[in-house]
Design an enzyme around this catalytic site. Structure first.
Site, PDB file in Angstrom:
ATOM      1  N   HIS A 100       8.671 -68.428  28.697  1.00 32.87           N
ATOM      2  CA  HIS A 100       9.586 -67.523  27.840  1.00 32.87           C
ATOM      3  C   HIS A 100       9.171 -65.961  27.758  1.00 32.87           C
ATOM      4  O   HIS A 100       8.177 -65.751  27.616  1.00 32.87           O
ATOM      5  CB  HIS A 100      10.059 -68.041  26.421  1.00 32.87           C
ATOM      6  CG  HIS A 100       8.772 -68.117  25.695  1.00 32.87           C
ATOM      7  ND1 HIS A 100       7.826 -69.226  25.808  1.00 32.87           N
ATOM      8  CD2 HIS A 100       8.366 -67.477  24.503  1.00 32.87           C
ATOM      9  CE1 HIS A 100       7.062 -69.001  24.781  1.00 32.87           C
ATOM     10  NE2 HIS A 100       7.135 -68.182  24.146  1.00 32.87           N
ATOM     11  N   HIS A 102       9.941 -62.509  25.954  1.00 27.09           N
ATOM     12  CA  HIS A 102      10.344 -61.885  24.523  1.00 27.09           C
ATOM     13  C   HIS A 102      11.148 -60.627  24.986  1.00 27.09           C
ATOM     14  O   HIS A 102      10.461 -59.727  25.508  1.00 27.09           O
ATOM     15  CB  HIS A 102       9.250 -61.659  23.706  1.00 27.09           C
ATOM     16  CG  HIS A 102       8.302 -62.990  23.369  1.00 27.09           C
ATOM     17  ND1 HIS A 102       8.847 -63.397  21.978  1.00 27.09           N
ATOM     18  CD2 HIS A 102       7.610 -63.748  23.825  1.00 27.09           C
ATOM     19  CE1 HIS A 102       7.827 -64.755  21.740  1.00 27.09           C
ATOM     20  NE2 HIS A 102       7.039 -64.575  22.848  1.00 27.09           N
TER      21      HIS A 102
END
Ligand code: AMP
Ligand code: ZN
Length: 141
Positions: A100, A102
């Site tokens: 992921h 950010h």
């Protein structure tokens, strides 16, 4: 998918999220414990742990979404800038082992630090050592 993966459960709809973007291979949603208003996570729908694990087409989908979303997030919360970063592997601080990115909006005088603050003490490296590292990186692609 590993059924104990919290982000796979978000993709499956088993855990709710505040979704801000979705396409065939990428999902983006607000971080549940934000570092700033608008802190957004951009994930692949398929489970991969690190950047190096991603197939090339999925990597392109992920970076394309980051490219589109970063200015949208900044505009939405009237940010002055953003840090866009990955914790890539456990030793870097990655807590959720599902890749992921950010997007962390930044504001003038928000008291935060630049990305340079994330690593440990700076190493002292000679020019020869830098040459050796550069050659090793070039040779391992
Ligand atoms: P990392 O340390 O890079 O693995 O970051 C994981 C991030 O996921 C943290 O910023 C958490 O606040 C966030 N997070 C964990 N669970 C959820 C969730 N259910 N929904 C949204 N964000 C989450
Ligand atoms: Zn997962």
């Amino acid at each position: 998918m590993p059924n104990d993966c919290i982000f796979c459960q978000i993709v499956a709809g088993d855990i709710p999220s505040k979704t801000v973007y979705e396409d065939d291979s990428v999902l983006a949603f607000l971080d549940v414990n934000p570092l700033a208003p608008g802190h957004t996570l951009v994930i692949t729908k398929d489970h991969y742990e690190t950047l190096g694990d991603l197939p090339e087409d999925t990597a392109m989908d992920l970076f394309s979404a980051l490219h589109e979303l970063t200015p949208a997030v900044e505009t939405a919360v009237d940010a002055d800038a953003s840090n866009v970063a990955f914790n890539n592997g456990e030793a870097s601080g990655q807590e959720v082992p599902h890749i992921h990115g950010h997007i962390i909006p930044r504001f003038e005088d928000d008291g935060g630090k630049p990305i340079h603050a994330v690593a440990g003490d700076r190493p002292e490296l000679s020019d020869d050592e830098l040459d050796e590292i550069a050659a090793d990186i070039s040779g391992s692609q």
